[in-house]
Design a protein around this motif. Structure first.
Motif, PDB file in Angstrom:
ATOM      1  N   ALA A  51     -40.104 -20.369 -29.317  1.00 28.17           N
ATOM      2  CA  ALA A  51     -38.697 -20.753 -29.182  1.00 28.17           C
ATOM      3  C   ALA A  51     -38.180 -20.510 -27.771  1.00 28.17           C
ATOM      4  O   ALA A  51     -37.537 -21.383 -27.172  1.00 28.17           O
ATOM      5  N   ILE A  52     -38.464 -19.325 -27.210  1.00 22.59           N
ATOM      6  CA  ILE A  52     -37.982 -18.975 -25.876  1.00 22.59           C
ATOM      7  C   ILE A  52     -38.619 -19.861 -24.819  1.00 22.59           C
ATOM      8  O   ILE A  52     -37.950 -20.356 -23.897  1.00 22.59           O
ATOM      9  N   GLY A  53     -39.922 -20.070 -24.941  1.00 24.10           N
ATOM     10  CA  GLY A  53     -40.630 -20.875 -23.954  1.00 24.10           C
ATOM     11  C   GLY A  53     -40.183 -22.321 -23.943  1.00 24.10           C
ATOM     12  O   GLY A  53     -39.894 -22.896 -22.881  1.00 24.10           O
ATOM     13  N   LEU A  54     -40.113 -22.931 -25.121  1.00 18.55           N
ATOM     14  CA  LEU A  54     -39.684 -24.329 -25.203  1.00 18.55           C
ATOM     15  C   LEU A  54     -38.238 -24.490 -24.747  1.00 18.55           C
ATOM     16  O   LEU A  54     -37.896 -25.482 -24.087  1.00 18.55           O
ATOM     17  N   ASN A  55     -37.401 -23.526 -25.084  1.00 19.90           N
ATOM     18  CA  ASN A  55     -35.994 -23.593 -24.675  1.00 19.90           C
ATOM     19  C   ASN A  55     -35.866 -23.569 -23.156  1.00 19.90           C
ATOM     20  O   ASN A  55     -35.099 -24.354 -22.576  1.00 19.90           O
ATOM     21  N   ALA A  56     -36.613 -22.688 -22.510  1.00 22.71           N
ATOM     22  CA  ALA A  56     -36.568 -22.591 -21.045  1.00 22.71           C
ATOM     23  C   ALA A  56     -37.045 -23.880 -20.391  1.00 22.71           C
ATOM     24  O   ALA A  56     -36.435 -24.373 -19.434  1.00 22.71           O
ATOM     25  N   ALA A  57     -38.135 -24.455 -20.917  1.00 22.42           N
ATOM     26  CA  ALA A  57     -38.681 -25.676 -20.333  1.00 22.42           C
ATOM     27  C   ALA A  57     -37.750 -26.867 -20.544  1.00 22.42           C
ATOM     28  O   ALA A  57     -37.446 -27.614 -19.607  1.00 22.42           O
ATOM     29  N   VAL A  58     -37.273 -27.041 -21.768  1.00 15.26           N
ATOM     30  CA  VAL A  58     -36.423 -28.196 -22.100  1.00 15.26           C
ATOM     31  C   VAL A  58     -35.087 -28.140 -21.355  1.00 15.26           C
ATOM     32  O   VAL A  58     -34.598 -29.157 -20.855  1.00 15.26           O
ATOM     33  N   GLN A  59     -34.506 -26.954 -21.253  1.00 18.37           N
ATOM     34  CA  GLN A  59     -33.209 -26.820 -20.576  1.00 18.37           C
ATOM     35  C   GLN A  59     -33.299 -27.151 -19.091  1.00 18.37           C
ATOM     36  O   GLN A  59     -32.343 -27.645 -18.497  1.00 18.37           O
ATOM     37  N   ASN A  60     -34.443 -26.867 -18.485  1.00 19.97           N
ATOM     38  CA  ASN A  60     -34.547 -27.041 -17.041  1.00 19.97           C
ATOM     39  C   ASN A  60     -35.213 -28.351 -16.612  1.00 19.97           C
ATOM     40  O   ASN A  60     -35.132 -28.715 -15.441  1.00 19.97           O
ATOM     41  N   LEU A  61     -35.836 -29.062 -17.546  1.00 14.94           N
ATOM     42  CA  LEU A  61     -36.445 -30.346 -17.195  1.00 14.94           C
ATOM     43  C   LEU A  61     -35.430 -31.333 -16.605  1.00 14.94           C
ATOM     44  O   LEU A  61     -35.730 -32.000 -15.600  1.00 14.94           O
ATOM     45  N   PRO A  62     -34.215 -31.466 -17.165  1.00 14.87           N
ATOM     46  CA  PRO A  62     -33.244 -32.397 -16.573  1.00 14.87           C
ATOM     47  C   PRO A  62     -32.793 -31.980 -15.173  1.00 14.87           C
ATOM     48  O   PRO A  62     -32.290 -32.810 -14.418  1.00 14.87           O
ATOM     49  N   LYS A  63     -32.965 -30.714 -14.820  1.00 10.61           N
ATOM     50  CA  LYS A  63     -32.539 -30.218 -13.512  1.00 10.61           C
ATOM     51  C   LYS A  63     -33.613 -30.405 -12.441  1.00 10.61           C
ATOM     52  O   LYS A  63     -33.358 -30.195 -11.263  1.00 10.61           O
ATOM     53  N   SER A  64     -34.823 -30.767 -12.881  1.00  6.32           N
ATOM     54  CA  SER A  64     -35.937 -30.872 -11.944  1.00  6.32           C
ATOM     55  C   SER A  64     -35.750 -32.035 -10.971  1.00  6.32           C
ATOM     56  O   SER A  64     -35.424 -33.153 -11.372  1.00  6.32           O
TER      57      SER A  64
ATOM     58  N   SER B 164     -35.409 -23.711 -11.110  1.00  4.17           N
ATOM     59  CA  SER B 164     -35.592 -24.649 -12.230  1.00  4.17           C
ATOM     60  C   SER B 164     -37.071 -24.961 -12.437  1.00  4.17           C
ATOM     61  O   SER B 164     -37.557 -24.977 -13.578  1.00  4.17           O
ATOM     62  N   GLU B 165     -37.785 -25.205 -11.340  1.00  2.00           N
ATOM     63  CA  GLU B 165     -39.216 -25.516 -11.450  1.00  2.00           C
ATOM     64  C   GLU B 165     -39.993 -24.324 -12.003  1.00  2.00           C
ATOM     65  O   GLU B 165     -40.891 -24.487 -12.846  1.00  2.00           O
ATOM     66  N   LEU B 166     -39.653 -23.122 -11.555  1.00  2.00           N
ATOM     67  CA  LEU B 166     -40.333 -21.916 -12.040  1.00  2.00           C
ATOM     68  C   LEU B 166     -40.067 -21.686 -13.520  1.00  2.00           C
ATOM     69  O   LEU B 166     -40.961 -21.266 -14.269  1.00  2.00           O
ATOM     70  N   LEU B 167     -38.846 -21.973 -13.948  1.00  2.00           N
ATOM     71  CA  LEU B 167     -38.490 -21.776 -15.355  1.00  2.00           C
ATOM     72  C   LEU B 167     -39.174 -22.810 -16.259  1.00  2.00           C
ATOM     73  O   LEU B 167     -39.518 -22.496 -17.405  1.00  2.00           O
ATOM     74  N   ILE B 168     -39.391 -24.020 -15.758  1.00  2.00           N
ATOM     75  CA  ILE B 168     -40.121 -25.028 -16.536  1.00  2.00           C
ATOM     76  C   ILE B 168     -41.565 -24.580 -16.742  1.00  2.00           C
ATOM     77  O   ILE B 168     -42.075 -24.541 -17.875  1.00  2.00           O
ATOM     78  N   VAL B 169     -42.221 -24.228 -15.645  1.00  2.00           N
ATOM     79  CA  VAL B 169     -43.616 -23.789 -15.722  1.00  2.00           C
ATOM     80  C   VAL B 169     -43.721 -22.498 -16.546  1.00  2.00           C
ATOM     81  O   VAL B 169     -44.585 -22.365 -17.414  1.00  2.00           O
ATOM     82  N   GLY B 170     -42.818 -21.556 -16.269  1.00  2.00           N
ATOM     83  CA  GLY B 170     -42.833 -20.296 -17.002  1.00  2.00           C
ATOM     84  C   GLY B 170     -42.595 -20.495 -18.488  1.00  2.00           C
ATOM     85  O   GLY B 170     -43.216 -19.834 -19.324  1.00  2.00           O
TER      86      GLY B 170
END
Length: 239
Positions: A54-67, A194-200
């Motif tokens: 849940a935490i990982g997918l949330n971080a990636a999905v939230q920041n993908l539009p900001k990439s 944002s990029e680090l949070l997507i990968v992370g």
């Protein structure tokens, strides 16, 4: 000498508190560990896996539009994974963390790798030190400390006292962001974060899959992926 140490580390009080809460949570969880039956440890193990997803997918999905570079995270995972596999970080780590049976070594290594990612890769843990350095506001770090205390207690109740090794890793991680922000406020940009949070986020998701025994992603071999966005932004800043 003592005054010098205080002068150096006092501004990092938020990170110090965060580190101490992980240590305290680990000690409490390790004490509880002895009285918890195997079936309850298994359900905690599954709960950690679901939380990681849940935490990982949330971080990636939230920041993908900001990439600003939509394919950068793909390149990062690919290049970082190849490099990490070549170094065999996963194998080295599992062989180092525990000298007892192979099963215990793998268990503790899986727990540590997941805990370190959860503690370190997240908006509060990454933005907190930056805000602390630039504005002297530790609110994010104190909030993160509260969450990490609960997580550390759960992790240690499942994996034992060895989980305390995650505390110095968190201190160095947040300390790096703090020092970089102090040296150059422009070095840690919103775009890079944002990029680090997507990968992370993807790495945390991979850890969740491993914890649930759905797929052993060898998450530690993917850790070099976090360096790719940093190197990309560094190269761009030179031109």
């Amino acid at each position: 000498m003592n005054y010098e140490l205080f002068r150096i580390f006092a501004p990092m009080i938020g990170t110090i508190v965060n580190t101490c809460t992980i240590i305290a949570g680990t000690v409490i969880g390790a004490v509880l560990h002895r009285g918890i039956k195997e079936k309850y440890k298994n359900i905690l193990y599954n709960g950690l896996g679901l939380a990681s997803l849940a935490i990982g997918l949330n971080a990636a999905v939230q920041n993908l539009p900001k990439s600003q570079y939509p394919v950068l995270f793909i390149v990062a995972i690919a290049v970082g994974g190849i490099f990490g596999t070549w170094l065999d970080i996963d194998g080295w780590f599992k062989g180092m963390v525990n000298k007892r049976s192979k099963e215990n070594a793998n268990s503790l290594a899986d727990g540590l790798s997941t805990a370190i990612l959860l503690y370190c890769i997240g908006p509060l843990s990454m933005l907190g030190p930056v805000i602390s350095a630039l504005k002297g506001d530790n609110t994010f770090l104190y909030t993160n400390a509260t969450l990490d205390f609960v997580s550390a207690t759960i992790f240690a109740s499942t994996y034992g006292m060895g989980m305390i090794l995650a505390a110095p890793v968190l201190f160095c991680w947040q300390g790096m962001f703090y020092l970089v922000a102090k040296i150059s406020s422009e070095a840690v940009s919103d775009a890079l974060m944002s990029e680090l949070l997507i990968v992370g986020g993807l790495l945390i998701t991979a850890s969740g899959l491993s914890l649930l025994k759905l797929k052993d992603c060898k998450t530690l071999n993917l850790l070099p992926a976090l360096l790719v966005p940093v190197l990309w932004f560094l190269v761009r800043s030179l031109f």
